[in-house]
Each structure stands twice: as C-alpha cells, then as structure tokens.
Design a protein around this motif. Structure first.
Motif, PDB file in Angstrom:
ATOM      1  N   ASP A 298      51.877  37.863  35.965  1.00 20.53           N
ATOM      2  CA  ASP A 298      51.135  38.960  35.340  1.00 20.53           C
ATOM      3  C   ASP A 298      51.280  38.957  33.827  1.00 20.53           C
ATOM      4  O   ASP A 298      50.440  39.521  33.127  1.00 20.53           O
ATOM      5  N   ASP A 299      52.344  38.359  33.317  1.00 20.99           N
ATOM      6  CA  ASP A 299      52.595  38.336  31.876  1.00 20.99           C
ATOM      7  C   ASP A 299      52.429  36.950  31.282  1.00 20.99           C
ATOM      8  O   ASP A 299      52.911  36.675  30.189  1.00 20.99           O
ATOM      9  N   ARG A 300      51.716  36.083  32.002  1.00 20.05           N
ATOM     10  CA  ARG A 300      51.651  34.676  31.632  1.00 20.05           C
ATOM     11  C   ARG A 300      50.281  34.231  31.147  1.00 20.05           C
ATOM     12  O   ARG A 300      50.176  33.220  30.436  1.00 20.05           O
ATOM     13  N   HIS A 301      49.228  34.987  31.515  1.00 21.27           N
ATOM     14  CA  HIS A 301      47.871  34.521  31.268  1.00 21.27           C
ATOM     15  C   HIS A 301      47.036  35.548  30.505  1.00 21.27           C
ATOM     16  O   HIS A 301      47.294  36.744  30.552  1.00 21.27           O
ATOM     17  N   TRP A 302      45.978  35.024  29.873  1.00 16.76           N
ATOM     18  CA  TRP A 302      45.041  35.882  29.148  1.00 16.76           C
ATOM     19  C   TRP A 302      44.056  36.569  30.097  1.00 16.76           C
ATOM     20  O   TRP A 302      43.826  37.767  29.998  1.00 16.76           O
ATOM     21  N   VAL A 303      43.443  35.786  31.000  1.00 22.62           N
ATOM     22  CA  VAL A 303      42.390  36.353  31.849  1.00 22.62           C
ATOM     23  C   VAL A 303      42.573  36.078  33.339  1.00 22.62           C
ATOM     24  O   VAL A 303      42.047  36.828  34.166  1.00 22.62           O
ATOM     25  N   TYR A 304      43.292  35.020  33.706  1.00 16.61           N
ATOM     26  CA  TYR A 304      43.367  34.628  35.110  1.00 16.61           C
ATOM     27  C   TYR A 304      44.019  35.736  35.941  1.00 16.61           C
ATOM     28  O   TYR A 304      45.060  36.282  35.593  1.00 16.61           O
ATOM     29  N   ARG A 305      43.365  36.073  37.051  1.00 18.71           N
ATOM     30  CA  ARG A 305      43.791  37.125  37.993  1.00 18.71           C
ATOM     31  C   ARG A 305      43.886  38.497  37.319  1.00 18.71           C
ATOM     32  O   ARG A 305      44.691  39.328  37.715  1.00 18.71           O
ATOM     33  N   ARG A 306      43.046  38.721  36.320  1.00 15.53           N
ATOM     34  CA  ARG A 306      43.052  40.012  35.632  1.00 15.53           C
ATOM     35  C   ARG A 306      41.699  40.723  35.780  1.00 15.53           C
ATOM     36  O   ARG A 306      41.309  41.515  34.943  1.00 15.53           O
ATOM     37  N   ALA A 307      40.991  40.444  36.871  1.00 16.77           N
ATOM     38  CA  ALA A 307      39.680  41.062  37.092  1.00 16.77           C
ATOM     39  C   ALA A 307      39.809  42.588  37.067  1.00 16.77           C
ATOM     40  O   ALA A 307      40.651  43.174  37.741  1.00 16.77           O
ATOM     41  N   ALA A 325      31.858  28.324  44.327  1.00 16.65           N
ATOM     42  CA  ALA A 325      32.749  28.841  45.368  1.00 16.65           C
ATOM     43  C   ALA A 325      34.194  29.011  44.899  1.00 16.65           C
ATOM     44  O   ALA A 325      35.084  29.223  45.718  1.00 16.65           O
ATOM     45  N   ARG A 326      34.437  28.935  43.599  1.00 14.03           N
ATOM     46  CA  ARG A 326      35.771  29.165  43.057  1.00 14.03           C
ATOM     47  C   ARG A 326      35.736  30.374  42.139  1.00 14.03           C
ATOM     48  O   ARG A 326      34.755  30.623  41.440  1.00 14.03           O
ATOM     49  N   LYS A 327      36.836  31.137  42.112  1.00 15.45           N
ATOM     50  CA  LYS A 327      36.907  32.339  41.288  1.00 15.45           C
ATOM     51  C   LYS A 327      36.998  31.981  39.805  1.00 15.45           C
ATOM     52  O   LYS A 327      37.806  31.150  39.401  1.00 15.45           O
ATOM     53  N   LEU A 328      36.163  32.637  39.016  1.00 16.85           N
ATOM     54  CA  LEU A 328      36.127  32.418  37.574  1.00 16.85           C
ATOM     55  C   LEU A 328      36.365  33.741  36.860  1.00 16.85           C
ATOM     56  O   LEU A 328      35.655  34.721  37.087  1.00 16.85           O
ATOM     57  N   TYR A 329      37.384  33.788  36.020  1.00 13.55           N
ATOM     58  CA  TYR A 329      37.738  34.983  35.267  1.00 13.55           C
ATOM     59  C   TYR A 329      37.391  34.749  33.790  1.00 13.55           C
ATOM     60  O   TYR A 329      37.726  33.707  33.225  1.00 13.55           O
ATOM     61  N   TRP A 330      36.745  35.767  33.160  1.00 15.30           N
ATOM     62  CA  TRP A 330      36.443  35.620  31.736  1.00 15.30           C
ATOM     63  C   TRP A 330      36.125  36.971  31.118  1.00 15.30           C
ATOM     64  O   TRP A 330      35.830  37.946  31.823  1.00 15.30           O
ATOM     65  N   CYS A 331      36.205  37.026  29.790  1.00 14.26           N
ATOM     66  CA  CYS A 331      35.917  38.245  29.053  1.00 14.26           C
ATOM     67  C   CYS A 331      34.505  38.175  28.493  1.00 14.26           C
ATOM     68  O   CYS A 331      34.197  37.272  27.697  1.00 14.26           O
ATOM     69  N   PRO A 332      33.627  39.103  28.882  1.00  8.28           N
ATOM     70  CA  PRO A 332      32.221  39.032  28.438  1.00  8.28           C
ATOM     71  C   PRO A 332      32.034  39.350  26.968  1.00  8.28           C
ATOM     72  O   PRO A 332      30.923  39.172  26.443  1.00  8.28           O
TER      73      PRO A 332
END
Length: 336
Positions: A298-307, A325-332
């Motif tokens: 939870d304290d390691r990534h910028w966006v991954y698993r932070r939906a 078919a793969r999860k993609l996390y990003w900041c719009p």
C-alpha cells in the motif's frame, strides 16, 4: 504473476548455490519424469533469467553437450528453496550476466553487464552468508524455518533439484521443459530486450524502434514480451505514471525521447527490484517512508491497486479499467 525482478532473483539463487554442483533431478508429481531423467546426475553449469523466463543449463562434463531446463512460472508457479541457501542470493551472485545471444551454449555472444548486488528486503532476516532455511520465491518471497534436510516433497512438486546442501522444488509452472541450446536460442529470439541481460545501447534502440513502429497503445506494448521482456501489470502501471503518459497513447506517436526515458526508467526499477526483492516504484523516500514501502504494498506504488483512491500527486481518483483482460490503473489528470 512474477515479474522480471523475481525471476532474476531466482536465477541468482541458483547461481549462488547450485551452479557447479551435481544435481539429482526428480519429478515427485510424476508429470515431468521423462524430462527429469534427462537431467538427473548432471552438473548445473549456468543459471540465467530473460524477462519472466528462467533457463538452467546442465552438462555431464565441461566439453559435453548442454541441456537446458526452461521454466516459466506463470500465474501459479513458485520455487521453494531449502537447505544452506541465502535469503538474498543477489548479494552472492558471482560474475557477470550473459547477453541474450551469449548465453553459454547458445551462440557466440560475449559477456556483458554485471550481476546486481545489494541489500535484502527488511522483511527477511539475513543477508549474504548461506544458512539452513526454507525460502519460497515467486511474486513475493517468504522465509520459514527448516526442520529437516532434505525435507520430503509436499504437494504437487513438478521438479525437485537436490544437491548435498540445497534443494529447489518447482510447483505449478506454466512451462517446464528440457531444451537444446538451439531451442533455447529460438525461445529467446521471440523475447524483447531485458535491461539486466543486455544493458547496452543496442537494447534501448531495439525497444524504441519496436514501440515507435506500432500503432498499439503503449499500455499494451509494455506488456508485450516480444517488445520488452519482464514487465507485468505492476511495472506497466507504475512506469506509465512515472512518465506521466496516457496508457492509450499509440506507440507510433510517442516521441523518441519519451520512449528512451521509459526504457531507462524500466532499467532503473528492475535493478531496484532485484536489489530489494520488492517492486518499489516510489523514489526519494525518507527512511521512514522507505521502511513503510518495503513492509507494505500500500505504501510502495503510485497507482497500482489504488483504484478509487486519490492520486498521490493531484488528488484525482485513480481509474481502473481492463486492457486486454488485464487490470490497468492510471490517473486521468496526471496522465491526461
């Protein structure tokens, strides 16, 4: 699924504790009995990772024909090491890495680059010197006490590799096969460059060319193992965020300098992952933040698993969508 840094750490474990040793090879599960028989009693002479694939070389003698065990862990695969093994074999890996066309017995290339050295992750108890322990290596790593050696195989062990001091059990791989040097070369030829295996300018140029000649979105190209080897869902999301790059941007409109920055950042993050054992993608952390990052994803990534959570930079909610078919996390906003 284990990403490139995990497979390089596994290769380092084999290099430190199995290469140079005669190995008893069995298939407790029985599904790899024929392949095990072809390797049983041979000496392991090399251990190499290319992207997400592991290649272990065996031979009867120095001038004897080589045989390779190719393993792709896939989603469910893992290696269990036990015996006199080091928790962080990256600190013990000796010598340089072999280039993609220069794996021993697979062509005429030359050695390039240097083995990654460094401290182990804080969650593991020892560094450097081997000690009697049990270590599971897959997407994450877990150490437990070893009560006996060698311990009996437990569960569905596809392959067991046993020396006088160490044992490695393989479970649940997507691919596990014995190959000739020529067959190994053919597999590697289908893979994109790996910054640890081939860290030179030619690999960067190859990556940039592969990206900029295709109209495929960069978010899909980074997951294409023929474009670049080793990147999975976590590194894909984090690399794109760090570059402030919209994942839907077609590769052929990506400026050359941006493509080169992506490659160099992947090289940086991959080496961090091999050194720490974690997909640590946030730089410039203070001591407290670094400790938190090593201890918790939870304290390691910028966006991954932070939906649905606020972007760490702009506060906008992180978006989750499916891409091939793969999860993609990003900041719009940051990646507009």
């Amino acid at each position: 699924m284990p990403e490139g840094h995990s497979v390089h750490r596994i290769a380092n474990q084999f290099e430190a504790h199995f290469v140079g040793e005669r190995v008893a090879v069995t298939s407790p599960q029985g599904r790899f009995a024929a392949g095990a028989a072809r390797l049983d009693g041979l000496t392991m002479t090399d251990a190499q990772a290319v992207g997400k694939q592991l290649f272990l070389e065996f031979a009867e003698a120095e001038d004897a024909p080589r045989r390779w065990l190719r393993v792709h862990l896939g989603i469910y695969g893992a290696w269990d090491f036990a015996g006199d093994v080091s928790v962080d074999a990256s600190a013990l890996a000796a010598g340089g890495r072999i280039g993609q066309t220069g794996m021993k017995g697979v062509g005429d290339g030359t050695q390039s680059g240097a083995g990654t050295q460094g401290e182990n992750e804080d969650s593991l108890a020892s560094i450097g010197a081997p000690r009697r322990t049990r270590l599971r290596m897959a997407e994450s790593e877990k150490e437990t006490e070893l009560s006996e050696f060698p311990s009996p195989p437990v569960g569905q062990v596809r392959v067991r590799l046993l020396t006088d001091t160490a044992v490695a059990d393989l479970r649940g791989p997507t691919a596990c096969e014995v190959l000739t040097p020529e067959e190994v070369a053919a597999v590697i030829a289908t893979l994109g460059p790996d910054p640890i295996v081939d860290p030179g300018q030619a690999s960067e140029d190859r990556f940039v060319e592969a990206v900029r000649k295709r109209r495929t979105p960069i978010g899909l190209l980074l997951m294409d193992q023929s474009v670049v080897a080793g990147i999975g869902n976590v590194y894909r999301a984090e690399l794109l965020y760090r570059a402030r790059l919209n994942p839907h941007t077609p590769g052929n409109v990506l400026p050359e300098d941006v493509a080169r920055t992506l490659w160099r950042d992947w090289e940086h993050l991959l080496n961090v992952g091999v050194r720490t054992g974690q997909m640590l993608t946030m730089d410039d952390l203070d001591a407290e933040g670094y400790a938190r990052a090593l201890a918790s994803r939870d304290d390691r990534h910028w966006v991954y698993r932070r939906a649905g959570l606020p972007c760490r930079t702009c506060g906008t909610h992180i978006v989750l969508e499916l891409a091939a078919a793969r999860k993609l996390y990003w900041c719009p906003v940051c990646q507009a």
